[in-house]
Write a protein that holds these residues in place. Sequence first.
Motif, mmCIF file in Angstrom:
data_model
loop_
_atom_site.group_PDB
_atom_site.id
_atom_site.type_symbol
_atom_site.label_atom_id
_atom_site.label_comp_id
_atom_site.label_asym_id
_atom_site.label_seq_id
_atom_site.Cartn_x
_atom_site.Cartn_y
_atom_site.Cartn_z
ATOM 1 N N VAL A 4 0.886 -1.123 -0.129
ATOM 2 C CA VAL A 4 -0.049 0.081 -0.122
ATOM 3 C C VAL A 4 0.893 1.164 -0.294
ATOM 4 O O VAL A 4 1.699 1.458 0.815
ATOM 5 C CB VAL A 4 -0.776 -0.040 1.191
ATOM 6 C CG1 VAL A 4 -1.715 1.273 1.345
ATOM 7 C CG2 VAL A 4 -1.881 -1.242 1.151
ATOM 8 N N GLN A 44 -1.093 8.984 2.407
ATOM 9 C CA GLN A 44 -1.428 9.534 0.882
ATOM 10 C C GLN A 44 -1.849 10.824 0.803
ATOM 11 O O GLN A 44 -2.893 11.229 1.120
ATOM 12 C CB GLN A 44 -2.209 8.423 0.267
ATOM 13 C CG GLN A 44 -1.630 7.206 0.206
ATOM 14 C CD GLN A 44 -2.548 5.987 -0.539
ATOM 15 O OE1 GLN A 44 -3.257 6.420 -1.425
ATOM 16 N NE2 GLN A 44 -2.360 4.799 -0.512
ATOM 17 N N SER A 45 -1.102 11.537 -0.075
ATOM 18 C CA SER A 45 -1.796 12.952 -0.341
ATOM 19 C C SER A 45 -2.134 13.744 0.737
ATOM 20 O O SER A 45 -3.246 14.508 0.639
ATOM 21 C CB SER A 45 -2.622 12.910 -1.554
ATOM 22 O OG SER A 45 -2.280 12.294 -2.600
ATOM 23 N N ARG A 65 -6.906 -4.622 1.728
ATOM 24 C CA ARG A 65 -8.340 -4.198 1.078
ATOM 25 C C ARG A 65 -9.038 -3.070 2.046
ATOM 26 O O ARG A 65 -9.377 -1.951 1.335
ATOM 27 C CB ARG A 65 -9.312 -5.206 1.163
ATOM 28 C CG ARG A 65 -10.475 -5.271 0.475
ATOM 29 C CD ARG A 65 -11.114 -6.377 0.191
ATOM 30 N NE ARG A 65 -11.934 -6.647 1.561
ATOM 31 C CZ ARG A 65 -13.360 -6.428 1.695
ATOM 32 N NH1 ARG A 65 -13.691 -5.711 0.888
ATOM 33 N NH2 ARG A 65 -13.928 -6.729 2.917
ATOM 34 N N GLU A 102 -6.817 0.363 1.356
ATOM 35 C CA GLU A 102 -7.184 0.820 0.226
ATOM 36 C C GLU A 102 -8.536 1.528 0.027
ATOM 37 O O GLU A 102 -8.707 2.612 -0.771
ATOM 38 C CB GLU A 102 -6.870 -0.250 -0.910
ATOM 39 C CG GLU A 102 -5.225 -0.758 -1.043
ATOM 40 C CD GLU A 102 -5.151 -1.644 -2.043
ATOM 41 O OE1 GLU A 102 -6.028 -2.379 -2.499
ATOM 42 O OE2 GLU A 102 -4.031 -1.572 -2.694
ATOM 43 N N TRP A 103 -9.724 0.783 0.483
ATOM 44 C CA TRP A 103 -10.822 1.327 0.467
ATOM 45 C C TRP A 103 -10.789 2.687 1.272
ATOM 46 O O TRP A 103 -11.717 3.504 0.800
ATOM 47 C CB TRP A 103 -11.874 0.337 1.269
ATOM 48 C CG TRP A 103 -13.098 1.015 1.360
ATOM 49 C CD1 TRP A 103 -14.259 1.130 0.523
ATOM 50 C CD2 TRP A 103 -13.661 1.472 2.755
ATOM 51 N NE1 TRP A 103 -15.225 1.555 1.147
ATOM 52 C CE2 TRP A 103 -15.092 1.927 2.345
ATOM 53 C CE3 TRP A 103 -13.133 1.743 3.981
ATOM 54 C CZ2 TRP A 103 -15.968 2.346 3.290
ATOM 55 C CZ3 TRP A 103 -14.174 2.468 4.920
ATOM 56 C CH2 TRP A 103 -15.371 2.656 4.513
ATOM 57 N N PHE A 128 -8.700 5.113 1.357
ATOM 58 C CA PHE A 128 -8.279 6.112 0.385
ATOM 59 C C PHE A 128 -9.048 6.157 -0.719
ATOM 60 O O PHE A 128 -9.188 7.441 -1.116
ATOM 61 C CB PHE A 128 -6.653 5.763 -0.057
ATOM 62 C CG PHE A 128 -5.794 5.977 1.128
ATOM 63 C CD1 PHE A 128 -5.624 7.385 1.740
ATOM 64 C CD2 PHE A 128 -4.947 4.870 1.680
ATOM 65 C CE1 PHE A 128 -4.359 7.411 2.689
ATOM 66 C CE2 PHE A 128 -4.121 5.263 2.814
ATOM 67 C CZ PHE A 128 -3.904 6.550 3.202
ATOM 68 N N ARG A 129 -9.586 5.252 -1.332
ATOM 69 C CA ARG A 129 -10.256 5.118 -2.534
ATOM 70 C C ARG A 129 -11.750 5.639 -2.273
ATOM 71 O O ARG A 129 -12.261 6.550 -3.277
ATOM 72 C CB ARG A 129 -10.449 3.880 -3.187
ATOM 73 C CG ARG A 129 -11.167 3.837 -4.512
ATOM 74 C CD ARG A 129 -10.993 2.302 -5.207
ATOM 75 N NE ARG A 129 -11.922 1.441 -3.996
ATOM 76 C CZ ARG A 129 -11.601 0.611 -3.412
ATOM 77 N NH1 ARG A 129 -10.388 0.462 -3.174
ATOM 78 N NH2 ARG A 129 -12.293 -0.048 -2.574
ATOM 79 N N ALA A 130 -12.295 5.405 -1.168
ATOM 80 C CA ALA A 130 -13.828 5.624 -1.127
ATOM 81 C C ALA A 130 -14.105 6.885 -0.592
ATOM 82 O O ALA A 130 -15.222 7.448 -0.556
ATOM 83 C CB ALA A 130 -14.413 4.426 -0.278
ATOM 84 N N TRP A 131 -13.092 7.408 -0.049
ATOM 85 C CA TRP A 131 -13.264 8.748 0.603
ATOM 86 C C TRP A 131 -12.170 9.855 0.403
ATOM 87 O O TRP A 131 -11.192 9.705 -0.523
ATOM 88 C CB TRP A 131 -12.795 8.711 2.225
ATOM 89 C CG TRP A 131 -13.659 7.783 2.939
ATOM 90 C CD1 TRP A 131 -13.558 6.108 2.861
ATOM 91 C CD2 TRP A 131 -14.962 7.983 3.714
ATOM 92 N NE1 TRP A 131 -14.375 5.741 3.675
ATOM 93 C CE2 TRP A 131 -15.336 6.706 3.918
ATOM 94 C CE3 TRP A 131 -15.502 9.061 4.039
ATOM 95 C CZ2 TRP A 131 -16.742 6.662 4.920
ATOM 96 C CZ3 TRP A 131 -16.764 9.002 4.687
ATOM 97 C CH2 TRP A 131 -17.214 7.906 5.129
ATOM 98 N N LYS A 132 -12.699 11.236 0.181
ATOM 99 C CA LYS A 132 -11.719 12.268 -0.085
ATOM 100 C C LYS A 132 -11.605 13.329 0.901
ATOM 101 O O LYS A 132 -12.650 13.372 1.770
ATOM 102 C CB LYS A 132 -12.403 12.754 -1.593
ATOM 103 C CG LYS A 132 -13.532 13.651 -1.296
ATOM 104 C CD LYS A 132 -14.143 14.155 -2.838
ATOM 105 C CE LYS A 132 -15.128 15.095 -2.341
ATOM 106 N NZ LYS A 132 -15.588 15.831 -3.628
ATOM 107 N N ALA A 135 -16.166 9.925 -1.544
ATOM 108 C CA ALA A 135 -15.547 10.408 -2.903
ATOM 109 C C ALA A 135 -16.607 10.602 -3.766
ATOM 110 O O ALA A 135 -17.661 9.847 -3.755
ATOM 111 C CB ALA A 135 -14.615 9.423 -3.432
#
Length: 386
Positions: free
Chosen positions: A223, A247-248, A271, A274-275, A277-281, A319
């Motif tokens: 990750v 990340q960022s 999993r 990664e969720w 980071f991917r599913a939230w902003k 997100a």
Amino acid sequence: MKKLLAVSFLALAVAYPTTAANPPFDTPAPIAYLEDLSSGAVLYEKDADRRIPPASMAKMMTVYVAFDLIKKGELKLDQQIDVRPETWKKWHSQGSTMFLAVGEKPTVSDLLKGIVTLSGNDACVVLAEGIAGTEEAFVGLMNAQGKKLGLTNSNFGTSNGWPDEGRTYVTARDLAHLAKATIQDFPDLYKNYYSLRSFTWGKTLGAGADISQANRDPLLGRVAGADGLKTGHTDEAGYGFTGSAEQSGRRLVMVVAGLDTYGGRAEESVRFMEWGFRAWKARPIASKGRKIGDVEVQGGGANSVAVVAPRDLNATVPAGTSPAMQGKIVYQGPVKAPIKAGAHIADLVVETPGMPTQTLPLVAQSDVGEAGFFRRAWLGLWSLFG
């Protein structure tokens, strides 16, 4: 007295047109917790306050105590500690080991690597004895530190999390809080010790070859931005992991516990993170230095002081959406003078429909000195007759 001041986000952030429910997620882990440290948002929790045996995740507290002493100058990284015969006899083959030998004098730095990277039960006890004289005395330091950190649902009975008839227990929420404190209180030490991929210590029997062991952290190398913290496993506890990645500008801390297999822990940890980071902003709330409001001051040369964002402040939202938000400045006030510019004196509490509140720090924009003699006298009269 707690003070609340409403804040309009229309003046602070860009408006977005849509709203949506939180992203769905499910995990076979019976216990799970995920928090965005950048905003204070809890992204997922499942039985996060159930008391569980931590197994080797308890070693995070052993490391925290050592880091704290190092930061205070009371413990040196190059300080050597003897490996006592009694300690070796009990721990050289008990679970995970650093392969310490009787008569060795590893440094504090060596032992920290042996604890974090190798999960050495022997390294924990040697370090504990070197710091406090006995493991029992060191456990007292662990529990005292836990109280300071507000780990209200945790207790430690050993330095390494070895099963002890239920005396050692934690919750996923407390483990995440401990991870957060480690990262924020000791950023350099955390960086130097928690992300090592492997460590070499000890010799094989017979051939005398060096023994190298890999870090069990399932996120490292899988990750982006992963840099700690600690796995744990016993028959009683199952497979667990407390981990973090950045990340960022967003740092997440996750906990899973009670999984059935080593491979299942690795798969689910990746999993889950990664969720997150991917599913939230991150939704911008206020740029660094932006004034958010004013708070009352007691006994100062001014009646109030502006509070500003100490860094770019963001809330965490699903997100692809931007829910309606409300904000409140919360502080214990009036805040007593003197106040230093940059001091954390208030929080911005963000409320989003369908989500727990998010708490962001606010700091004083300027110094406020104590009131002079005549102003103190005037304030005293005002309090009597005003």
